[in-house]
Design a protein around this motif. Sequence first.
Motif, PDB file in Angstrom:
ATOM      1  N   LEU A 106      -8.850  -0.332   9.080  1.00  0.00           N
ATOM      2  CA  LEU A 106      -8.960   0.273   7.954  1.00  0.00           C
ATOM      3  C   LEU A 106      -7.891   1.993   8.188  1.00  0.00           C
ATOM      4  CD1 LEU A 106     -11.227   0.075   6.152  1.00  0.00           C
ATOM      5  CD2 LEU A 106     -12.703   1.175   7.465  1.00  0.00           C
ATOM      6  N   ALA A 107      -7.542   2.162   9.643  1.00  0.00           N
ATOM      7  CA  ALA A 107      -6.520   2.855  10.137  1.00  0.00           C
ATOM      8  C   ALA A 107      -5.797   2.707   9.653  1.00  0.00           C
ATOM      9  CB  ALA A 107      -6.721   3.720  11.226  1.00  0.00           C
TER      10      ALA A 107
ATOM     11  N   MET B 247       2.372   4.806  15.283  1.00  0.00           N
ATOM     12  CA  MET B 247       1.226   6.412  15.676  1.00  0.00           C
ATOM     13  C   MET B 247      -0.191   5.726  15.790  1.00  0.00           C
ATOM     14  SD  MET B 247       1.800   8.052  11.860  1.00  0.00           S
ATOM     15  CE  MET B 247       0.964   9.954  11.624  1.00  0.00           C
ATOM     16  N   LEU B 248      -0.515   4.886  15.532  1.00  0.00           N
ATOM     17  CA  LEU B 248      -2.002   4.986  15.684  1.00  0.00           C
ATOM     18  C   LEU B 248      -1.388   4.205  17.527  1.00  0.00           C
ATOM     19  CD1 LEU B 248      -3.198   2.563  12.127  1.00  0.00           C
ATOM     20  CD2 LEU B 248      -3.943   5.188  13.257  1.00  0.00           C
TER      21      LEU B 248
ATOM     22  N   ILE C  83       0.723  -1.009   0.345  1.00  0.00           N
ATOM     23  CA  ILE C  83      -0.344  -0.187   0.131  1.00  0.00           C
ATOM     24  C   ILE C  83       0.828   1.238  -0.176  1.00  0.00           C
ATOM     25  CG2 ILE C  83      -2.131   1.067   1.206  1.00  0.00           C
ATOM     26  CD1 ILE C  83      -2.851  -1.056   2.613  1.00  0.00           C
TER      27      ILE C  83
ATOM     28  N   GLN D 271       5.527   2.502  10.880  1.00  0.00           N
ATOM     29  CA  GLN D 271       5.665   3.905  11.467  1.00  0.00           C
ATOM     30  C   GLN D 271       3.716   3.854  11.941  1.00  0.00           C
ATOM     31  OE1 GLN D 271       7.103   7.047   9.047  1.00  0.00           O
ATOM     32  NE2 GLN D 271       6.321   8.347  10.963  1.00  0.00           N
TER      33      GLN D 271
ATOM     34  N   TYR E 234      -4.682   1.383   7.063  1.00  0.00           N
ATOM     35  CA  TYR E 234      -4.805   1.268   5.376  1.00  0.00           C
ATOM     36  C   TYR E 234      -4.671   2.731   5.106  1.00  0.00           C
ATOM     37  CZ  TYR E 234      -7.207   1.978   0.726  1.00  0.00           C
ATOM     38  OH  TYR E 234      -7.913   1.653   0.041  1.00  0.00           O
ATOM     39  N   TYR E 235      -5.303   3.631   5.887  1.00  0.00           N
ATOM     40  CA  TYR E 235      -5.527   5.109   5.613  1.00  0.00           C
ATOM     41  C   TYR E 235      -4.256   5.818   5.868  1.00  0.00           C
ATOM     42  CZ  TYR E 235      -7.385   9.583   5.499  1.00  0.00           C
ATOM     43  OH  TYR E 235      -8.136  11.249   5.392  1.00  0.00           O
ATOM     44  N   LEU E 236      -3.396   5.414   6.900  1.00  0.00           N
ATOM     45  CA  LEU E 236      -2.204   5.975   6.563  1.00  0.00           C
ATOM     46  C   LEU E 236      -1.610   6.202   5.273  1.00  0.00           C
ATOM     47  CD1 LEU E 236      -1.571   5.732  11.021  1.00  0.00           C
ATOM     48  CD2 LEU E 236      -2.614   7.319   9.036  1.00  0.00           C
ATOM     49  N   ARG E 237      -1.267   3.976   5.789  1.00  0.00           N
ATOM     50  CA  ARG E 237       0.230   3.648   4.447  1.00  0.00           C
ATOM     51  C   ARG E 237      -0.781   3.967   3.333  1.00  0.00           C
ATOM     52  NH1 ARG E 237      -0.527  -2.249   5.292  1.00  0.00           N
ATOM     53  NH2 ARG E 237       1.677  -2.869   3.603  1.00  0.00           N
ATOM     54  N   SER E 238      -2.058   4.348   2.632  1.00  0.00           N
ATOM     55  CA  SER E 238      -2.475   4.733   2.113  1.00  0.00           C
ATOM     56  C   SER E 238      -1.895   6.143   1.103  1.00  0.00           C
ATOM     57  CB  SER E 238      -3.823   4.875   1.284  1.00  0.00           C
ATOM     58  OG  SER E 238      -4.649   6.036   2.193  1.00  0.00           O
ATOM     59  N   ARG E 239      -1.174   6.880   1.881  1.00  0.00           N
ATOM     60  CA  ARG E 239      -0.517   8.114   2.400  1.00  0.00           C
ATOM     61  C   ARG E 239       1.146   7.855   2.650  1.00  0.00           C
ATOM     62  NH1 ARG E 239      -4.738   8.693   0.247  1.00  0.00           N
ATOM     63  NH2 ARG E 239      -6.424  10.390   1.236  1.00  0.00           N
ATOM     64  N   GLY E 240       1.442   6.761   1.727  1.00  0.00           N
ATOM     65  CA  GLY E 240       2.702   6.738   2.145  1.00  0.00           C
ATOM     66  C   GLY E 240       3.356   6.375   3.489  1.00  0.00           C
ATOM     67  N   ILE E 241       2.800   6.514   4.189  1.00  0.00           N
ATOM     68  CA  ILE E 241       3.583   5.972   5.822  1.00  0.00           C
ATOM     69  C   ILE E 241       4.108   4.394   5.865  1.00  0.00           C
ATOM     70  CG2 ILE E 241       2.945   6.094   8.379  1.00  0.00           C
ATOM     71  CD1 ILE E 241       1.604   8.406   7.832  1.00  0.00           C
ATOM     72  N   GLY E 242       5.080   3.704   6.461  1.00  0.00           N
ATOM     73  CA  GLY E 242       5.198   2.508   6.280  1.00  0.00           C
ATOM     74  C   GLY E 242       4.150   1.852   7.524  1.00  0.00           C
ATOM     75  N   LEU E 243       4.362   0.659   7.181  1.00  0.00           N
ATOM     76  CA  LEU E 243       3.781   0.553   8.519  1.00  0.00           C
ATOM     77  C   LEU E 243       3.741  -0.071   9.881  1.00  0.00           C
ATOM     78  CD1 LEU E 243       1.118  -2.663   8.020  1.00  0.00           C
ATOM     79  CD2 LEU E 243       3.324  -4.263   7.522  1.00  0.00           C
TER      80      LEU E 243
ATOM     81  N   ALA F 209       1.541   4.108  -3.112  1.00  0.00           N
ATOM     82  CA  ALA F 209       2.002   6.031  -2.420  1.00  0.00           C
ATOM     83  C   ALA F 209       2.797   6.376  -2.446  1.00  0.00           C
ATOM     84  CB  ALA F 209       1.379   6.120  -1.455  1.00  0.00           C
ATOM     85  N   LEU F 210       3.467   6.343  -2.174  1.00  0.00           N
ATOM     86  CA  LEU F 210       5.355   6.443  -2.704  1.00  0.00           C
ATOM     87  C   LEU F 210       5.781   6.723  -3.638  1.00  0.00           C
ATOM     88  CD1 LEU F 210       7.320   5.171   0.521  1.00  0.00           C
ATOM     89  CD2 LEU F 210       6.863   7.402   0.149  1.00  0.00           C
TER      90      LEU F 210
ATOM     91  N   LEU G 102     -11.691   8.703   7.024  1.00  0.00           N
ATOM     92  CA  LEU G 102     -11.729   8.052   7.780  1.00  0.00           C
ATOM     93  C   LEU G 102     -11.281   8.958   9.296  1.00  0.00           C
ATOM     94  CD1 LEU G 102     -12.275   5.090   7.923  1.00  0.00           C
ATOM     95  CD2 LEU G 102      -9.635   4.495   9.535  1.00  0.00           C
TER      96      LEU G 102
END
Lengths: 254, 426
Positions: free
Chosen positions: B363-364, B381-382, A72, B377, B366-375, A76-77, A88
């Motif tokens: 779901l959260a 964060m969560l 995923i 991290q 997924y949302y963070l990862r969909s913005r490029g944030i690594g699993l 994005a990257l 969300l």
Amino acid sequence: MLSIKNLKASIAGKTILKGLDLTVNPGEVHAIMGPNGSGKSTLGYVLSGREAYIVEEGSILFEGVDLLTMDIEERALAGLFLAFQYPLEIPGVSNLEFLKAAVDAQREARGEPLMSSKEFLSAAREACKAVRLPTEFLKRGVNEGFSGGEKKRNDILQMLMLQPKLCILDETDSGLDIDALKLVADCVNSQRDAKRSFIVVTHYQRLLDYLKPDYVHVLSEGKIIKSGGPSLAPELEEQGYAWLARQPGEEKSL
Amino acid sequence: MNSWFGNALTRAEAIDDWLHEKRAASLALLRDTDWPTRQTEAWKYTSLKKLEQLDFSDGSPAPVIDVSPISGLNSINLVFIDGVLQSIPADLPEGLTIMPLAQVPDEHQPWVLDQFAGVKPQQHLFGLINDTLATNGLVIDVAPQVDLKHPIHITQTMTAGNEAHCRTLVRVGAGARVTVIEHLAGNQESFNTSFTEYSLATKAELEHYRLALQSDAALTIGGSHFNLDTQATLNSTIVGYGSDLARIDVDISHQGEGTLAKLDAIYLLDKQTHFDLHSNIEHTAPNGTSDERVRGIVADKARAVFNGRIHIHRYAQKTSAELNNRNLLLSRDAEVDVKPELEIYADDVSCAHGATIAEIDQLALYYLRSRGIGLEQAHLMLNFGFINELIDQIPNAVLADWLRQQLSGRFTRMNEIKHSGQEATQ
């Protein structure tokens, strides 16, 4: 930029996309319309790599690279961005922290130096201004307590900050009033250039009036059943989708 | 009887001061009290073995302890090192009186005698021990209608090989507003008990913090106890790191009509630390509201204990009480023992409670990862967001920022340590 061939995808054992083909070249804007349940959102989720969606057949190349082997965050990257139909709420994680982490990850992936806190903050404030969200929203939890329209504008704000190559907007216009719709359209238009492409999923012609897509596709039962130029959208608005399904040559039975 | 307890009773007998009668009564109760075992309900999940085996003979050198005030807080600072009060600031704001417990002027003695062991319920064993041994401490009196802009920041810290017992009494006059921060720090091998008794008069407002930030070999047992008179408001936040032995009891007694109490608690535990929070909320008068949210992250082999009791008495109609406890376990060896207890004797009340072991929201993620944030991290964060949600609610912004920094720093270190540990075993 994006080449989808014979894409079949399912969720929870139910096949939603049933052989979808789509090619998007750099700088193009493609609109995808179609009845509810035709697979429009599924397309966005599959492209973004959402785990519950299983690709059964077909291929997706993004800038010549097999997207389906990427995680995923890797997608994005690589420059893919999905603006969600229902962004969300993540209480406890501030917008600012979230944006900073995402921007840092992008810059690192591109081999660019990280922004200083000051640079980042001023860029974030600018983006807030562009989508007309008060800067205080940056301190709040991600989308926490935001109205539907504010959530969508927050997704657009992320798009402005991340500067993706391919933006998929999944019904970003739904739930927006006319002013907000215009604002979102202006933001999208401001990002258009010869390199950046958009896939805009929508039910309404109104957004497309502002965006002026290069192509309009009709997605029905998991396949693109008609593609045309911008003039297709008003036609659909007027006549609905049923006449398309009835056209000869379609396997759809009534 | 173990040697620490026996020794404590002997020391208590030797104390003779103006609180003698109070101390004697508690001493008499103590003599009739059995030392807790694992069969004792109030200590079921918390072992006192570390205290029983207390041995300060090592005499490791005491490091310098940072007791500097929190910058930007503009607080009135009171510092105890090994139970000894360093000083009381001169020129306190009008309407505020602060006295050492050992030197309470005659005119204040009657109310202090009334409040001493008068707010804190008798059943707390270490409360009784503190009654008999606490010669150090503070008495704070806030005059009616006074609105204190400066928080009162009480820091207690211990150097290696020491034991101390502190008692603080706070009286908040009618309509007065005050912030009190009980801040306990240090990681040296030591033992302290610290009990604080608050009385809030009609329409008084107290913003309260108990920052139990001791760690490692710093053993600590204590409590914060509150009486709320008519329409009094309490907003309390508790933060705990856990140590070899850390236990806090909180009692909130809604004695007047229309009182409001909010209690948020956060704990962040790692290694083999232990943190035990017992809260007890008594509604004895009508129209009271209590809202309690407890959230914890427990990693490694750490253990959290939370016992949350709400007792709504027969005449406490129209009470609204909520209790929610959520825990995030970061390892298979982490443990949380939760016991919510509801006792309701009034028939027209609204009461809700829940305790859950939380899982990360996919779901959260997924949302963070969909913005490029690594699993990884995104996970961090969560996970931190889970407790940060309560930090966001802290009314004092300066303190909230400071706590967020402390907690996120600790959380980051926890994860770094875990990493280097994993690498080492590979």
